[in-house]
Design an enzyme around this catalytic site. Structure first.
Site, PDB file in Angstrom:
ATOM      1  N   CYS A   1       6.940  37.474 -13.404  1.00  0.00           N
ATOM      2  CA  CYS A   1       7.326  37.500 -15.168  1.00  0.00           C
ATOM      3  C   CYS A   1       6.103  38.282 -15.912  1.00  0.00           C
ATOM      4  O   CYS A   1       7.033  39.446 -16.831  1.00  0.00           O
ATOM      5  CB  CYS A   1       6.064  36.293 -15.771  1.00  0.00           C
ATOM      6  SG  CYS A   1       4.136  36.229 -15.091  1.00  0.00           S
TER       7      CYS A   1
ATOM      8  N   HIS B   1       9.125  32.487 -18.291  1.00  0.00           N
ATOM      9  CA  HIS B   1       9.067  31.300 -17.508  1.00  0.00           C
ATOM     10  C   HIS B   1      10.589  30.683 -17.340  1.00  0.00           C
ATOM     11  O   HIS B   1       9.832  28.845 -17.059  1.00  0.00           O
ATOM     12  CB  HIS B   1       7.478  30.963 -17.544  1.00  0.00           C
ATOM     13  CG  HIS B   1       6.717  31.774 -17.361  1.00  0.00           C
ATOM     14  ND1 HIS B   1       6.034  32.561 -18.413  1.00  0.00           N
ATOM     15  CD2 HIS B   1       5.655  31.711 -16.851  1.00  0.00           C
ATOM     16  CE1 HIS B   1       4.931  33.541 -18.460  1.00  0.00           C
ATOM     17  NE2 HIS B   1       4.811  33.180 -17.466  1.00  0.00           N
TER      18      HIS B   1
ATOM     19  N   ASP C   1       9.440  33.836 -23.937  1.00  0.00           N
ATOM     20  CA  ASP C   1       8.533  33.533 -22.158  1.00  0.00           C
ATOM     21  C   ASP C   1       9.659  33.806 -21.322  1.00  0.00           C
ATOM     22  O   ASP C   1      10.946  33.362 -21.366  1.00  0.00           O
ATOM     23  CB  ASP C   1       8.280  31.739 -22.427  1.00  0.00           C
ATOM     24  CG  ASP C   1       7.774  32.024 -21.545  1.00  0.00           C
ATOM     25  OD1 ASP C   1       7.801  32.726 -20.756  1.00  0.00           O
ATOM     26  OD2 ASP C   1       7.115  30.418 -22.086  1.00  0.00           O
TER      27      ASP C   1
END
Length: 445
Positions: A128, A332, A330
């Site tokens: 990430c 993820h 994000d």
């Protein structure tokens, strides 16, 4: 579907953890990683676990979950700031979404060629921060080649420069800034492939990789010890100054300075575009509230590239704020790796987040961050210096870093005249700035 009783069914089982997108967006954010022999992923929120079965892929994407419409953006009169651009949430919702969607969105990928030939084929669960590093550098490349006001639109023929930027991040070993290059370069920084990076580590790796990108010719500078040294940056971005100064004492040859003429034509450009990354530690376990207003001001600067940060194993790319909440992209979400077409075009829908961005309260930000700025010209850098000095004079906030004209005598001397990246200080920096370490420098009142 989400009941615990389904756990015994002979189907693939997944764990999802509820993200920090507020309910006002109408978009619950899920992270999905398969349950493997080693147990639960470190990313899972232990307080909010739900098992989901019956899926035939390792992850769910935003499209699968059918997130809410953009009208769920909070109705507020407070300004919305996205990377130096101000918007009105009441009247410019479409413009905000267009700006956010136009940012490059790099997420976990799967089924790419093994890293190092025999390594992992997915970065789910560990990549990430590497993806956040790609996003902040990708924003710099977009500003460099397309301009801050460029906007992406689905299924339109894209500019050649845009395709070249995307190709620099494709998940294969010969792309300048691929997950393969970042992970393997990180080995030299003491980070085995598959280990989580902190903000400073990824900044140092990007600095090293940028040297090989002869098309963009960026100077990636990582400011050490919470100090930005103007003289150091100008010598990096205008290397011909040193040679010209040396040749001045030797006279001129054929109407030009001998040292300057020895440089290739492109090297005598007045300014090499600057990507300035500043690793910071803004507190102990939580962000010191004295820095909050200053951090928000950084998103208002026209040179802003945003901020990378987050807790270990949960990094985000912060691109702006509204009120007391940060706006972020994000990484993820695991998506299949993309292969360029035979004609060189890149299927790019999955490289743009076409849903409302996530938000989190600024007090939830982990104090370990790296702030980024892009200065295409010397005038841009001079303007940034002026704005930073003005911010340091304002009341109500504590400066996050120091801006000085020349290197203070108390700082360790480094070879600022050598353009070849030197990472001898990386281990020391990592102790200060990366979240997984317990030793760091505290900026306090």
């Amino acid at each position: 579907m989400c009941s615990a009783e389904n756990a015994d069914l002979p189907l693939t089982v997944f764990i999802g953890c509820w993200g920090k997108c507020p309910a006002s967006f109408g978009i619950p954010q899920w992270y999905f990683t398969p349950i493997g022999p080693a147990g639960l992923s470190a990313e899972n929120n232990k307080q909010d676990r739900v098992k989901i079965v019956g899926m035939d892929a390792a992850t769910l994407t935003y499209d699968t979950l059918r997130f809410g419409e953009f009208e769920d953006f909070p109705e507020t009169s407070e300004p919305v700031w996205i990377l130096g651009k101000e918007y009105n949430a009441l009247t410019e919702k479409d413009e905000i979404l267009s700006d956010v969607t136009s940012r490059l969105w790099f997420t976990y990928r799967k089924n790419f060629p093994p890293i190092g030939g025999t390594g992992p084929t997915s970065d789910t669960g560990w990549g990430c921060m590497l993806r956040c590093g790609q996003m902040i550098l990708g924003e710099a490349l977009m500003c460099r080649h397309l301009g801050r006001d460029w906007r992406w639109a689905r299924e339109q023929k894209q500019r050649e420069e845009y395709i070249s930027i995307l190709n620099a991040f494709i998940d294969k070993k010969d792309s300048y800034y691929s997950i393969h290059q970042i992970a393997q370069m990180g080995v030299g920084e003491g980070k085995p492939i598959g280990q989580w990076y902190g903000p400073n580590t990824v900044a140092q790796v990007l600095k090293k990789l940028a040297v090989f990108d002869t098309w963009s010719r960026l100077v990636v500078h990582v400011a050490m010890d919470n100090t930005v040294i103007i003289e150091e940056i100008k010598r990096l971005c205008m290397p011909w100054l040193d040679l010209a100064g040396e040749a001045a004492g030797e006279g001129e040859v054929n109407g030009c300075l001998e040292g300057a003429c020895a440089l290739a034509e492109e090297e005598t450009a007045l300014w090499r575009p600057l990507v300035l990354l500043i690793p910071l530690r803004l507190g102990l376990s939580d962000i010191n509230e004295a820095y909050i207003e200053t951090l928000k001001q950084c998103f208002m600067l026209p040179q802003s590239l945003g901020v990378i940060g987050g807790k270990p194993n949960s990094a985000h790319y912060f691109i702006g704020y509204v009120g007391e909440e940060l706006i972020y992209l994000d990484p993820h979400t695991t998506q299949p790796a993309v292969e360029p077409c035979e004609d060189g075009q890149v299927p790019d829908d999955t490289y743009h987040c076409q849903h409302p961005p996530c938000r989190m309260h600024i007090c939830e930000l982990d104090p370990s961050i790296a702030a980024g700025f892009f200065c295409k010209t010397e005038d841009d850098f001079d303007d940034w210096c002026m704005r930073i000095r003005r911010l340091s004079c304002k009341k109500g906030g504590l400066p996050m870093f120091e801006l000085v004209d020349s290197q203070p005598v108390h700082m360790v001397s480094v070879d600022t005249f050598n353009l070849t990246p030197d990472f001898s200080d990386s281990d020391r920096l990592e102790r200060f700035f990366d979240s997984e370490d317990e030793e760091f420098e505290i900026l306090s009142l």
